[in-house]
Scaffold this motif. Sequence first.
Motif, short mmCIF file in Angstrom:
data_model
loop_
_atom_site.label_atom_id
_atom_site.label_comp_id
_atom_site.label_asym_id
_atom_site.label_seq_id
_atom_site.Cartn_x
_atom_site.Cartn_y
_atom_site.Cartn_z
N LEU A 21 0.82 -0.86 0.15
CA LEU A 21 -0.14 -0.47 0.14
C LEU A 21 0.74 1.32 -0.05
O LEU A 21 0.63 2.51 -0.71
CB LEU A 21 -1.15 -0.30 1.27
CG LEU A 21 -1.65 1.71 1.17
CD1 LEU A 21 -2.78 1.38 -0.07
CD2 LEU A 21 -2.75 1.29 2.77
N SER A 22 1.99 0.96 0.85
CA SER A 22 3.00 2.55 0.52
C SER A 22 3.70 2.55 -0.24
O SER A 22 3.69 3.32 -1.30
CB SER A 22 4.03 2.18 1.95
OG SER A 22 4.77 0.98 1.73
N ARG A 23 4.16 1.41 -1.23
CA ARG A 23 4.42 1.29 -2.37
C ARG A 23 3.12 2.16 -3.46
O ARG A 23 3.91 3.17 -4.38
CB ARG A 23 5.16 0.03 -3.33
CG ARG A 23 6.25 -0.32 -2.36
CD ARG A 23 7.42 -0.79 -3.09
NE ARG A 23 6.17 -2.71 -3.62
CZ ARG A 23 5.94 -3.42 -3.59
NH1 ARG A 23 6.77 -4.33 -2.41
NH2 ARG A 23 4.99 -4.08 -3.62
N PHE A 24 2.50 1.72 -3.16
CA PHE A 24 1.44 1.88 -3.98
C PHE A 24 1.25 3.27 -4.27
O PHE A 24 0.98 4.24 -5.12
CB PHE A 24 -0.11 1.12 -4.13
CG PHE A 24 -1.30 1.88 -5.22
CD1 PHE A 24 -1.11 1.44 -6.23
CD2 PHE A 24 -2.01 3.03 -4.68
CE1 PHE A 24 -2.53 1.92 -7.08
CE2 PHE A 24 -3.11 3.91 -5.48
CZ PHE A 24 -3.02 2.92 -6.39
N ASN A 25 1.31 3.92 -2.93
CA ASN A 25 0.66 5.91 -2.39
C ASN A 25 2.12 5.99 -3.50
O ASN A 25 1.80 7.93 -3.61
CB ASN A 25 0.52 5.34 -1.74
CG ASN A 25 -1.25 5.45 -0.75
OD1 ASN A 25 -1.98 5.23 -1.49
ND2 ASN A 25 -1.10 5.19 0.71
N SER A 26 2.96 6.21 -2.98
CA SER A 26 4.81 6.56 -2.96
C SER A 26 4.02 6.93 -4.49
O SER A 26 5.03 7.73 -5.44
CB SER A 26 5.75 5.98 -3.33
OG SER A 26 5.17 4.80 -2.94
N LYS A 27 3.25 5.84 -5.37
CA LYS A 27 3.66 5.53 -7.05
C LYS A 27 2.85 7.08 -7.53
O LYS A 27 2.79 7.43 -8.43
CB LYS A 27 3.99 4.39 -7.93
CG LYS A 27 4.27 4.09 -9.15
CD LYS A 27 4.53 2.47 -9.25
CE LYS A 27 4.51 3.08 -10.81
NZ LYS A 27 5.19 1.16 -11.25
N PHE A 28 1.28 6.61 -6.94
CA PHE A 28 0.27 6.93 -7.95
C PHE A 28 0.22 8.10 -6.28
O PHE A 28 -1.42 8.79 -6.94
CB PHE A 28 -0.27 5.64 -7.74
CG PHE A 28 -0.19 5.20 -8.60
CD1 PHE A 28 0.16 5.34 -10.41
CD2 PHE A 28 0.53 3.38 -9.06
CE1 PHE A 28 0.55 4.28 -10.98
CE2 PHE A 28 0.41 2.81 -9.02
CZ PHE A 28 1.20 3.06 -10.77
N GLY A 29 0.05 8.29 -5.62
CA GLY A 29 -0.58 9.06 -4.31
C GLY A 29 -0.85 10.72 -4.70
O GLY A 29 -1.32 10.63 -4.65
N GLY A 30 0.12 10.87 -5.66
CA GLY A 30 -0.20 12.39 -6.51
C GLY A 30 -1.19 12.54 -8.01
O GLY A 30 -1.03 13.58 -8.20
N LEU A 31 -1.50 11.00 -8.17
CA LEU A 31 -2.20 11.36 -9.35
C LEU A 31 -3.48 11.94 -8.95
O LEU A 31 -4.41 12.55 -10.00
CB LEU A 31 -2.53 9.84 -9.76
CG LEU A 31 -3.22 10.02 -11.29
CD1 LEU A 31 -1.92 9.95 -12.29
CD2 LEU A 31 -3.54 8.26 -11.21
N PHE A 32 -4.40 11.44 -8.36
CA PHE A 32 -5.46 11.97 -8.15
C PHE A 32 -6.16 13.52 -6.66
O PHE A 32 -5.22 12.76 -5.48
CB PHE A 32 -6.66 11.19 -7.53
CG PHE A 32 -6.77 10.17 -8.11
CD1 PHE A 32 -7.82 10.08 -9.49
CD2 PHE A 32 -6.78 8.70 -8.08
CE1 PHE A 32 -7.67 9.72 -10.47
CE2 PHE A 32 -6.49 7.76 -9.44
CZ PHE A 32 -7.01 7.68 -10.09
N ALA A 33 -6.45 14.71 -7.38
CA ALA A 33 -6.28 15.94 -6.29
C ALA A 33 -7.75 15.80 -5.70
O ALA A 33 -8.53 15.09 -6.04
CB ALA A 33 -6.05 16.62 -7.30
N THR A 34 -7.27 15.48 -4.30
CA THR A 34 -8.10 15.55 -2.97
C THR A 34 -8.47 17.02 -2.73
O THR A 34 -7.55 17.89 -2.69
CB THR A 34 -7.82 14.90 -1.83
OG1 THR A 34 -6.34 15.89 -1.42
CG2 THR A 34 -7.59 13.77 -2.54
N LYS A 35 -9.87 17.31 -2.20
CA LYS A 35 -10.47 19.24 -2.29
C LYS A 35 -9.89 19.00 -0.76
O LYS A 35 -10.20 18.34 0.21
CB LYS A 35 -11.75 18.89 -2.75
CG LYS A 35 -11.35 18.94 -3.98
CD LYS A 35 -13.03 19.90 -4.66
CE LYS A 35 -13.17 19.65 -6.00
NZ LYS A 35 -14.25 19.94 -6.31
#
Length: 75
Positions: free
Chosen positions: A61-75
């Motif tokens: 999960l941490s690897r996924f978040n580091s790779k794709f974490g900034g892909l979707f902008a949150t409000k």
Amino acid sequence: MKQGIHPDYHDIKVVMTDGTEFITRSCYGAKDATLNLDIDPKVHPAWTGGQQQLMDRGGRLSRFNSKFGGLFATK
């Protein structure tokens, strides 16, 4: 239309998790059968907006978040 190939379509009673009931038509069971739901839209997180807890097993999960974490902008 071919005879004998269609399922029996009849009224059944559906009982929600909170005890509310309604009648619908279905192929489930026999005529006037009762379908008791274990999960329904009133309690399941997919419909209620509840938060799901994710477990990080082996760092995936941490690897996924580091790779794709900034892909979707949150409000």
